[in-house]
Design a protein around this motif. Structure first.
Motif, PDB file in Angstrom:
ATOM      1  N   UNK A 406       0.766  -1.072   0.124  1.00  0.00           N
ATOM      2  CA  UNK A 406       0.029  -0.117  -0.014  1.00  0.00           C
ATOM      3  C   UNK A 406       0.868   1.358  -0.063  1.00  0.00           C
ATOM      4  N   UNK A 407       2.080   1.200   0.465  1.00  0.00           N
ATOM      5  CA  UNK A 407       2.943   2.286   0.473  1.00  0.00           C
ATOM      6  C   UNK A 407       4.135   2.308  -0.424  1.00  0.00           C
ATOM      7  N   UNK A 408       4.185   1.451  -1.424  1.00  0.00           N
ATOM      8  CA  UNK A 408       5.059   1.342  -2.511  1.00  0.00           C
ATOM      9  C   UNK A 408       4.468   1.788  -3.526  1.00  0.00           C
ATOM     10  N   UNK A 409       5.302   1.734  -4.598  1.00  0.00           N
ATOM     11  CA  UNK A 409       5.310   1.981  -5.934  1.00  0.00           C
ATOM     12  C   UNK A 409       4.185   0.960  -6.553  1.00  0.00           C
ATOM     13  N   UNK A 410       3.037   1.746  -7.374  1.00  0.00           N
ATOM     14  CA  UNK A 410       2.136   0.745  -8.007  1.00  0.00           C
ATOM     15  C   UNK A 410       2.040   1.204  -9.343  1.00  0.00           C
ATOM     16  N   UNK A 411       1.932   0.445 -10.423  1.00  0.00           N
ATOM     17  CA  UNK A 411       1.770   0.795 -11.816  1.00  0.00           C
ATOM     18  C   UNK A 411       0.519   1.545 -11.921  1.00  0.00           C
ATOM     19  N   UNK A 412       0.714   2.856 -12.801  1.00  0.00           N
ATOM     20  CA  UNK A 412      -0.441   3.664 -13.147  1.00  0.00           C
ATOM     21  C   UNK A 412      -1.426   2.925 -13.936  1.00  0.00           C
ATOM     22  N   UNK A 413      -2.784   3.396 -14.079  1.00  0.00           N
ATOM     23  CA  UNK A 413      -3.472   2.754 -14.983  1.00  0.00           C
ATOM     24  C   UNK A 413      -3.795   1.539 -14.882  1.00  0.00           C
ATOM     25  N   UNK A 414      -3.652   0.552 -13.780  1.00  0.00           N
ATOM     26  CA  UNK A 414      -4.008  -0.597 -13.718  1.00  0.00           C
ATOM     27  C   UNK A 414      -5.423  -1.138 -14.001  1.00  0.00           C
ATOM     28  N   UNK A 415      -5.768  -2.065 -14.814  1.00  0.00           N
ATOM     29  CA  UNK A 415      -4.810  -3.095 -15.416  1.00  0.00           C
ATOM     30  C   UNK A 415      -4.272  -3.107 -16.584  1.00  0.00           C
ATOM     31  N   UNK A 416      -4.801  -1.714 -17.238  1.00  0.00           N
ATOM     32  CA  UNK A 416      -4.516  -1.571 -18.754  1.00  0.00           C
ATOM     33  C   UNK A 416      -3.161  -1.592 -19.072  1.00  0.00           C
ATOM     34  N   UNK A 417      -2.309  -0.708 -18.047  1.00  0.00           N
ATOM     35  CA  UNK A 417      -1.094  -0.797 -18.651  1.00  0.00           C
ATOM     36  C   UNK A 417      -0.131  -2.239 -18.675  1.00  0.00           C
ATOM     37  N   UNK A 418      -0.188  -2.839 -17.542  1.00  0.00           N
ATOM     38  CA  UNK A 418       0.483  -4.161 -17.550  1.00  0.00           C
ATOM     39  C   UNK A 418      -0.031  -4.953 -18.569  1.00  0.00           C
ATOM     40  N   UNK A 419      -1.266  -5.107 -18.968  1.00  0.00           N
ATOM     41  CA  UNK A 419      -1.742  -5.940 -20.102  1.00  0.00           C
ATOM     42  C   UNK A 419      -0.995  -5.307 -21.445  1.00  0.00           C
ATOM     43  N   UNK A 420      -0.978  -3.968 -21.664  1.00  0.00           N
ATOM     44  CA  UNK A 420      -0.312  -3.209 -22.626  1.00  0.00           C
ATOM     45  C   UNK A 420       1.144  -3.882 -22.837  1.00  0.00           C
ATOM     46  N   UNK A 421       1.835  -3.713 -21.699  1.00  0.00           N
ATOM     47  CA  UNK A 421       3.292  -4.098 -21.651  1.00  0.00           C
ATOM     48  C   UNK A 421       3.357  -5.536 -22.125  1.00  0.00           C
ATOM     49  N   UNK A 422       2.605  -6.565 -21.537  1.00  0.00           N
ATOM     50  CA  UNK A 422       2.690  -7.768 -21.843  1.00  0.00           C
ATOM     51  C   UNK A 422       2.613  -8.087 -23.362  1.00  0.00           C
ATOM     52  N   UNK A 423       1.558  -7.281 -23.935  1.00  0.00           N
ATOM     53  CA  UNK A 423       1.307  -7.556 -25.242  1.00  0.00           C
ATOM     54  C   UNK A 423       2.617  -6.835 -26.228  1.00  0.00           C
ATOM     55  N   UNK A 424       2.910  -5.918 -25.829  1.00  0.00           N
ATOM     56  CA  UNK A 424       4.193  -5.277 -26.537  1.00  0.00           C
ATOM     57  C   UNK A 424       5.250  -6.228 -26.363  1.00  0.00           C
ATOM     58  N   UNK A 425       5.531  -6.864 -25.255  1.00  0.00           N
ATOM     59  CA  UNK A 425       6.412  -7.842 -25.164  1.00  0.00           C
ATOM     60  C   UNK A 425       6.263  -9.064 -25.968  1.00  0.00           C
ATOM     61  N   UNK A 426       4.938  -9.448 -26.048  1.00  0.00           N
ATOM     62  CA  UNK A 426       4.839 -10.458 -27.234  1.00  0.00           C
ATOM     63  C   UNK A 426       5.197 -10.079 -28.675  1.00  0.00           C
ATOM     64  N   UNK A 427       4.792  -8.830 -28.929  1.00  0.00           N
ATOM     65  CA  UNK A 427       5.071  -8.154 -30.301  1.00  0.00           C
ATOM     66  C   UNK A 427       6.616  -8.163 -30.556  1.00  0.00           C
ATOM     67  N   UNK A 428       7.408  -7.891 -29.595  1.00  0.00           N
ATOM     68  CA  UNK A 428       8.790  -7.835 -29.710  1.00  0.00           C
ATOM     69  C   UNK A 428       9.559  -9.276 -29.896  1.00  0.00           C
ATOM     70  N   UNK A 429       8.990 -10.413 -29.305  1.00  0.00           N
ATOM     71  CA  UNK A 429       9.163 -11.622 -29.328  1.00  0.00           C
ATOM     72  C   UNK A 429       8.909 -12.061 -30.798  1.00  0.00           C
TER      73      UNK A 429
END
Length: 467
Positions: A406-429
Motif C-alpha cells: 500500500x505504501x510502495x510504488x504501483x503501476x498507474x492505469x492498472x490493469x490496462x498498462x500491465x496488459x499493454x506491456x505484456x502484449x508489447x513484449x509479445x510483439x517484440x518476441x
C-alpha cells in the motif's frame, strides 16, 4: 495428473523469502541502484547504434526511435518497479514468478535469465579483450593476438585470456562485498557519463542543421524499424531488481533505481543521436565506430581516443552489474533447492560466494574459449520472456493477499498498462529471428529436463514447513 499440476504450480511464501534473504547486508541507496542500472544499460552500444541504425533504417529520425523504444520499455520498467517495491527479495523475475505464478514458471524465468546474463557477460568480456588490445596499441603496447582471440591452437591462438582476466578481477571485487564494488562502479559510471557528455559538448560545435534534413528519409516505417532495432539497447535495467534484498528502504529506492535508470539512459541515447546525426550526414554513418568516425571527420582525433576509453568503461560496468545480478539469481535458485543447495549459501560478509564463484567460472570459460557471435541474439529472448511474465504478473500480484504494497510504488492505469506491456513484449518476441527461437527452444528443453530430473524433487517446497 492433477497432483502433478498442483506440484508444478505450488507457490513459495513471501515470509520465507524475506526471512532467508535477511542475511544480506543492506548497503545500497537509490543513487547506487541507478549507477548499477546505467552500468548495465549504457555499454558500447551508445557509441555504435545511433550511427548504424540511422544509416540503415531511420535517418535522423533515430532520435524518435530511441524515445519510442524507451516508452515501450518504460511499461515493463514500471511493472518491475512495483514487484521490486512489493517484494524486496533477491532473484528478480525468478523469485517473482515463484511467488505469483508457481514453481515451474519461476524456474522457466530463472532459466531464461541465466541465459541472458551468462551470454551477455561472456560476449562483452570477449569484446573487452579486443577493445583493450586496440586501446593499448594506441600507446605503442602490443598485446599478442594469440591471447586475445578465439581458441584455435592449430593457428597459434590460445583463447581470449584478457577476457578471462577481466571477469576474474570483477568477480574478485564483488567477493569483497558490495560496498567496495558499488563505490568503484559508481566512479566508473561517472567517468563513462562524463565521456559521453564530452562527445555531446564537443560535437555540438560541429552540428550542421542541414544534416537533419530530411528528418525521416525512410518514413514513419523507418522510425518504427529503428525503434525495434534499438529497443534491445535498453535491456539490462531489470538486473537492478536482483539487488532488492541489499537495498536500504527498498519500497522507495527500488522504483527510483529502475525508472531513474531508464530516464537517464534515454536522455543519453537521445543526446548522442541528436549530435551525431547533426555532425555528419546519416548516409555516412554505417561504420563500425560511428562516434569516433564523426570526430575524426571534424578533425577532433584527441576526442576519438577518449571515446575508446568510454567504450572500455561502458563494458566494464555492464559486466559488474551482470555478474553481480547473475550471482544473486543463482543464489536464489539454490536457496529454493532447484539447483544444488550449496549455491544458496551466504558467507559471513553477506555474500553468496558459492554462486558467485560458480557463475564466474562459467562466464570466464565461455568468454575466453567459446565463439559467441551467433549466440548473443539469445540474450534478447531471455529478457523479453521475463518482461512478459513480469508485466502480466502484476494482476496476480495485486490479488495476492499475502503481499502488501500500500505504501510502495504501483503501476498507474492498472490493469490496462500491465496488459499493454505484456502484449508489447509479445510483439517484440515475434520480431526475433527463427534461428533465435530454435536455439532458445533447445536451451529451455534442457532446462525442463533439469527441473523434472533434479529441481522438482529437491525443491524446498517439499519440506514439511513449506505446507
Amino acid at each position: 495428473m492433477s497432483s502433478l499440476v498442483s506440484r508444478l504450480f505450488r507457490r513459495e511464501k513471501v515470509d520465507r523469502y524475506l526471512e532467508t534473504d535477511k542475511k544480506f547486508v543492506k548497503t545500497m541507496s537509490a543513487v547506487d541502484l541507478i549507477a548499477l542500472g546505467i552500468g548495465a544499460v549504457i555499454g558500447t552500444g551508445i557509441f555504435i547504434l545511433p550511427g548504424t541504425v540511422a544509416a540503415t533504417k531511420a535517418g535522423p529520425g533515430i532520435i524518435l526511435s530511441f524515445v519510442l523504444a524507451a516508452v515501450v520499455c518504460s511499461t515493463a520498467a514500471m511493472c518491475y518497479a512495483e514487484f521490486a517495491s512489493a517484494l524486496p527479495v533477491a532473484g528478480s523475475a525468478y523469485s517473482y514468478g515463484n511467488l505469483v505464478y508457481g514453481e515451474i514458471i519461476g524456474w522457466i524465468l530463472g532459466w531464461a535469465l541465466i541465459l541472458e546474463y551468462v551470454l551477455a557477460v561472456a560476449a562483452v568480456s570477449s569484446a573487452w579483450g579486443a577493445y583493450f588490445k586496440s586501446f593499448m596499441s594506441g600507446f605503442g603496447i602490443n598485446v599478442p593476438a594469440a591471447i586475445v582471440g578465439p581458441l584455435d591452437i592449430a593457428h597459434g591462438s590460445y583463447g581470449n585470456w584478457i577476457a578471462i582476466i577481466i571477469v576474474l578481477i570483477i568477480s574478485s571485487l564483488l567477493a569483497h562485498g558490495m560496498k567496495t564494488s558499488v563505490r568503484l562502479n559508481n566512479i566508473i559510471v561517472f567517468v563513462k557519463i562524463a565521456i559521453i557528455l564530452l562527445f555531446v559538448v564537443v560535437g555540438a560545435f560541429f552540428i550542421k542543421p542541414g544534416n537533419w534534413h530530411p528528418f525521416m528519409p525512410f518514413g514513419v516505417h523507418g522510425v518504427l524499424a529503428g525503434s525495434s532495432a534499438v529497443f534491445f539497447a535498453y535491456l539490462g535495467f531489470d538486473a537492478v531488481s536482483s539487488s532488492a534484498a541489499e537495498v536500504k528502504n527498498a519500497k522507495r529506492n527500488m522504483p527510483i533505481g529502475i525508472i531513474g535508470t531508464l530516464i537517464i539512459a534515454t536522455l543519453l541515447y537521445v543526446l548522442v543521436a541528436i549530435v551525431l546525426t547533426g555532425m555528419i550526414s546519416y548516409t555516412k554513418l554505417n561504420v563500425a565506430d560511428p562516434v569516433s568516425f564523426a570526430l575524426q571527420v571534424v578533425h577532433q582525433n584527441w576526442a576519438a581516443g577518449i571515446i575508446s576509453l568510454g567504450a572500455l568503461a561502458g563494458m566494464f560496468t555492464m559486466m559488474v552489474t551482470m555478474i553481480y545480478s547473475s550471482s544473486r539469481l543463482i543464489y536464489s535458485i539454490g536457496r529454493d533447492g532447484l539447483l544444488p543447495k550449496f549455491l544458496g549459501k551466504i558467507d559471513a560478509h553477506g555474500n553468496p560466494i558459492n554462486s558467485l564463484r560458480t557463475i564466474t567460472l562459467i562466464i570466464a570459460i565461455m568468454g575466453g574459449f567459446v565463439p559467441l557471435d551467433q549466440l548473443t541474439n539469445l540474450v534478447n529472448i531471455g529478457t523479453l520472456i521475463a518482461f512478459l511474465f513480469v508485466s502480466f504478473g502484476i494482476i496476480p500480484l495485486r490479488h495476492n493477499k499475502e503481499i502488501e504494497n500500500s505504501h510502495g510504488f504501483q503501476v498507474p492505469w492498472y490493469p490496462v498498462l500491465p496488459i499493454v506491456s505484456g502484449f508489447l513484449c509479445m510483439f517484440m518476441l515475434t520480431q526475433l529471428q527463427a534461428e533465435t527461437w530454435i536455439a532458445s527452444s533447445i536451451w529451455f528443453l534442457l532446462g525442463l529436463i533439469l527441473y523434472f530430473s533434479y529441481g522438482m524433487h529437491h525443491s524446498r517446497l517439499n519440506q514439511p514447513d513449506a505446507k
